[in-house]
Scaffold this motif. Structure first.
Motif, PDB file in Angstrom:
ATOM      1  N   GLY B  16      -2.459   5.147  -2.769  1.00 38.99           N
ATOM      2  CA  GLY B  16      -3.055   5.590  -1.513  1.00 38.99           C
ATOM      3  C   GLY B  16      -4.083   4.635  -0.942  1.00 38.99           C
ATOM      4  N   GLN B  17      -4.459   3.615  -1.719  1.00 37.02           N
ATOM      5  CA  GLN B  17      -5.439   2.633  -1.245  1.00 37.02           C
ATOM      6  C   GLN B  17      -4.724   1.395  -0.720  1.00 37.02           C
ATOM      7  N   ASN B  18      -5.252   0.846   0.368  1.00 35.89           N
ATOM      8  CA  ASN B  18      -4.783  -0.464   0.821  1.00 35.89           C
ATOM      9  C   ASN B  18      -5.441  -1.531  -0.037  1.00 35.89           C
ATOM     10  N   GLU B  62       8.425  -3.794   5.071  1.00 35.73           N
ATOM     11  CA  GLU B  62       7.909  -2.435   5.247  1.00 35.73           C
ATOM     12  C   GLU B  62       6.798  -2.129   4.256  1.00 35.73           C
ATOM     13  N   GLY B  63       5.662  -1.654   4.776  1.00 38.20           N
ATOM     14  CA  GLY B  63       4.541  -1.324   3.908  1.00 38.20           C
ATOM     15  C   GLY B  63       3.580  -2.487   3.680  1.00 38.20           C
ATOM     16  N   LEU B  76      -2.282 -11.185   2.504  1.00 40.18           N
ATOM     17  CA  LEU B  76      -1.283 -10.112   2.532  1.00 40.18           C
ATOM     18  C   LEU B  76      -1.963  -8.791   2.205  1.00 40.18           C
ATOM     19  N   THR B  77      -1.759  -7.779   3.045  1.00 39.36           N
ATOM     20  CA  THR B  77      -2.266  -6.440   2.769  1.00 39.36           C
ATOM     21  C   THR B  77      -1.117  -5.543   2.367  1.00 39.36           C
ATOM     22  N   VAL B  78      -1.274  -4.937   1.199  1.00 37.86           N
ATOM     23  CA  VAL B  78      -0.309  -3.959   0.716  1.00 37.86           C
ATOM     24  C   VAL B  78      -0.859  -2.592   1.112  1.00 37.86           C
ATOM     25  N   THR B  79      -0.183  -1.930   2.007  1.00 38.17           N
ATOM     26  CA  THR B  79      -0.699  -0.669   2.524  1.00 38.17           C
ATOM     27  C   THR B  79      -0.212   0.509   1.681  1.00 38.17           C
TER      28      THR B  79
END
Lengths: 117, 114
Positions: B16-18, B62-63, B76-79
């Motif tokens: 649930g955390q980015n 995606e994501g 890079l952000t992993v959402t």
């Protein structure tokens, strides 16, 4: 369909002997590039060798050579005089002319090589 | 020494955390890439960028999100929208786009989400 196929999940070789890692590819393009990378347990990908589709001679880089058979669509990596430090995962990869502006590398699933003393 | 740095090497996050993975290169390369590697598999392209302020989706975007505000940096952000974020992430760069230009890779970041 698989673009890059590496059929050997794992291989053993005796130190100082030669070993061949298989790679077949699938493309309808005339222009493409083939790469081999080494991935030690640390995770970093290390570039080893490159072969262009129009290159008439097989590429060589030190103990690495690429056995390029265009008609068979194969690009096997040959490592001569294996050393213990050669133990790693080896990936074959291809780059085609881009459809989407990317020159991405398409990777096979890799071969794990273990060199025995 | 010229090269690509990725930090951190290991990253742990709660679901649930980015989370943002860093990638910096001092090779003066134009093109940068993000790949994901799952156990026993090859690499798959997430995003790529050819020039500053421009980036494109790869095969599995995606994501994920990226930015390219500076030539040398491509974070890079992993959402939280990414369903299976646990993986090994590799950043790469090349001098320019083209069939014959090899990509240089960073040491990677191993992300674990629980």
């Amino acid at each position: 369909a698989q673009k890059i196929t590496q059929t050997q999940p794992g291989m053993f070789v005796q130190e100082k002997e030669a070993v061949t890692l298989d790679c077949t590819y699938d493309t309808s393009d005339q222009s493409y590039g083939l790469f081999w990378y080494k991935q030690p347990s640390s995770g970093e990908m290390i570039f080893l060798i490159y072969q262009g589709s129009y290159d008439e001679q097989n590429a060589t880089e030190g103990r690495y050579s690429l056995n390029f058979q265009k008609a068979r669509k194969s690009a096997n990596l040959v490592i001569s005089a294996s050393q213990l430090g050669d133990s790693a995962m080896y990936f074959c990869a291809m780059r085609e002319p881009p459809r989407d502006s990317s020159y991405k590398l398409i990777f096979g699933s890799g071969t794990r090589l273990l060199v025995r003393p | 020494d010229g090269g690509i740095t990725q930090s951190p090497k290991y990253l742990f996050r709660k679901e649930g955390q980015n989370v943002t993975l860093s990638c910096e290169q001092n090779l003066n390369h134009d093109a940068m890439y993000w790949y994901r590697q799952d156990p026993g598999q090859g690499l798959r392209l997430i995003y790529y960028s050819q020039i500053v302020n421009d980036f494109q989706k790869g095969d599995i975007a995606e994501g994920y999100s990226v930015s390219r505000e500076k030539k040398e940096s491509f974070p890079l952000t992993v959402t939280s929208a990414q369903k299976n974020p646990t993986a090994f992430y590799l950043c790469a760069s090349s001098i320019q786009q083209g069939i014959s230009y090899e990509q240089y890779f960073g040491p990677g970041t191993r992300l674990t989400v629980t």
